[in-house]
Design an enzyme around this catalytic site. Structure first.
Site, PDB file in Angstrom:
ATOM      1  N   ASP A  15       0.235  22.192 -22.520  1.00 55.56           N
ATOM      2  CA  ASP A  15      -0.192  20.840 -22.830  1.00 55.56           C
ATOM      3  C   ASP A  15       1.040  19.947 -22.636  1.00 55.56           C
ATOM      4  OD1 ASP A  15      -1.733  18.680 -24.129  1.00 55.56           O
ATOM      5  OD2 ASP A  15      -0.301  18.992 -25.762  1.00 55.56           O
ATOM      6  N   ASP A  17       1.708  16.360 -24.142  1.00 56.14           N
ATOM      7  CA  ASP A  17       2.187  15.565 -25.273  1.00 56.14           C
ATOM      8  C   ASP A  17       2.286  16.391 -26.551  1.00 56.14           C
ATOM      9  OD1 ASP A  17       2.306  13.268 -23.641  1.00 56.14           O
ATOM     10  OD2 ASP A  17       0.154  12.999 -23.887  1.00 56.14           O
ATOM     11  N   THR A  57      -3.546  18.377 -19.216  1.00 61.64           N
ATOM     12  CA  THR A  57      -3.337  17.290 -20.169  1.00 61.64           C
ATOM     13  C   THR A  57      -4.483  16.282 -20.173  1.00 61.64           C
ATOM     14  OG1 THR A  57      -1.798  15.516 -20.833  1.00 61.64           O
ATOM     15  CG2 THR A  57      -1.888  16.031 -18.479  1.00 61.64           C
ATOM     16  N   SER A  60      -6.628  10.047 -21.804  1.00 58.19           N
ATOM     17  CA  SER A  60      -7.686   9.043 -21.953  1.00 58.19           C
ATOM     18  C   SER A  60      -7.169   7.620 -21.807  1.00 58.19           C
ATOM     19  CB  SER A  60      -8.388   9.200 -23.301  1.00 58.19           C
ATOM     20  OG  SER A  60      -7.490   8.941 -24.365  1.00 58.19           O
ATOM     21  N   ARG A 103     -12.184  17.526 -19.989  1.00 60.63           N
ATOM     22  CA  ARG A 103     -11.465  17.163 -21.214  1.00 60.63           C
ATOM     23  C   ARG A 103     -11.423  18.327 -22.198  1.00 60.63           C
ATOM     24  NH1 ARG A 103      -9.399  12.840 -23.691  1.00 60.63           N
ATOM     25  NH2 ARG A 103      -9.450  12.794 -25.947  1.00 60.63           N
ATOM     26  N   ASP A 129      -0.504  22.120 -28.851  1.00 58.25           N
ATOM     27  CA  ASP A 129      -0.225  21.753 -30.239  1.00 58.25           C
ATOM     28  C   ASP A 129      -1.466  21.445 -31.070  1.00 58.25           C
ATOM     29  OD1 ASP A 129      -0.314  19.345 -28.516  1.00 58.25           O
ATOM     30  OD2 ASP A 129      -0.056  18.300 -30.425  1.00 58.25           O
TER      31      ASP A 129
END
Length: 183
Positions: A15, A17, A57, A60, A103, A129
């Site tokens: 991932d 962020d 990732t 949006s 998503r 995370d």
């Protein structure tokens, strides 16, 4: 709990962020990219062990109209420069209610990354995370490792099969499962 002992791991997807870089909500500014401590070294170790590496990732920010896809791509290029290089990038530009296949926690990006890497999803581990990262891994037939942060919900930690305290620990766990002939 460790990763499944009966699976060969040939790739790891991260991932972005709060896993590879410090989360700046809706960031589409390459100048605001700051790697998580140890991220470059962790990715470098995975790559040196012969693993294919990639990023999956949710972004949006595009669907919300707060940034263009080009701005997100430029930000990802900066992550690639500071932490990578990565073999594949899969980005979901949709919002939560859009009903797309990509998503997270849906499996689309993990499946697309597997195809781009020429791997079976079962040969991948997704490191993230939040529960959506692990959920996408499981939905695609991959394994997931949760690296909780202060934002990770308690129920996400409780639901994850494999939880570690840092990105470095996640890579250590993955590397322990890499076949000797691959390393």
């Amino acid at each position: 709990m460790p990763l499944a002992p009966d699976r060969v791991i040939r790739g790891v997807l991260f991932d972005r962020d709060d896993t590879l870089v410090i989360d700046v909500p809706y960031n589409a500014d390459p100048h605001r990219v700051v790697p998580v401590p140890g991220a470059h070294r962790a990715v470098e170790r995975a790559r040196a062990a012969g693993l294919r590496v990639g990023v999956v990732t949710n972004q949006s920010v595009v669907a919300k109209g707060l940034a263009t896809r080009e701005q997100v791509d430029a930000t990802n290029a900066r992550v690639d420069e500071l932490v990578g290089p990565f073999d594949v990038w899969c980005v979901c530009p949709h919002d939560a209610g859009d009903g797309c296949r990509c998503r997270k926690p849906r499996p689309g990006m993990v499946l697309d990354a597997a195809a781009a890497l020429g791997l079976d999803p079962a040969e991948l581990v997704v490191v993230g995370d939040i529960g959506a990262d692990v959920g996408a891994a499981l939905a695609a037939g991959a394994q997931g490792i949760l690296v909780p942060t202060a934002r990770t919900r308690t129920e996400e930690v409780a639901a994850a099969d494999t939880v570690v305290g840092s990105l470095e620990e996640a890579v250590d766990l993955v590397l322990a499962r890499v076949p000797a002939e691959q390393a």
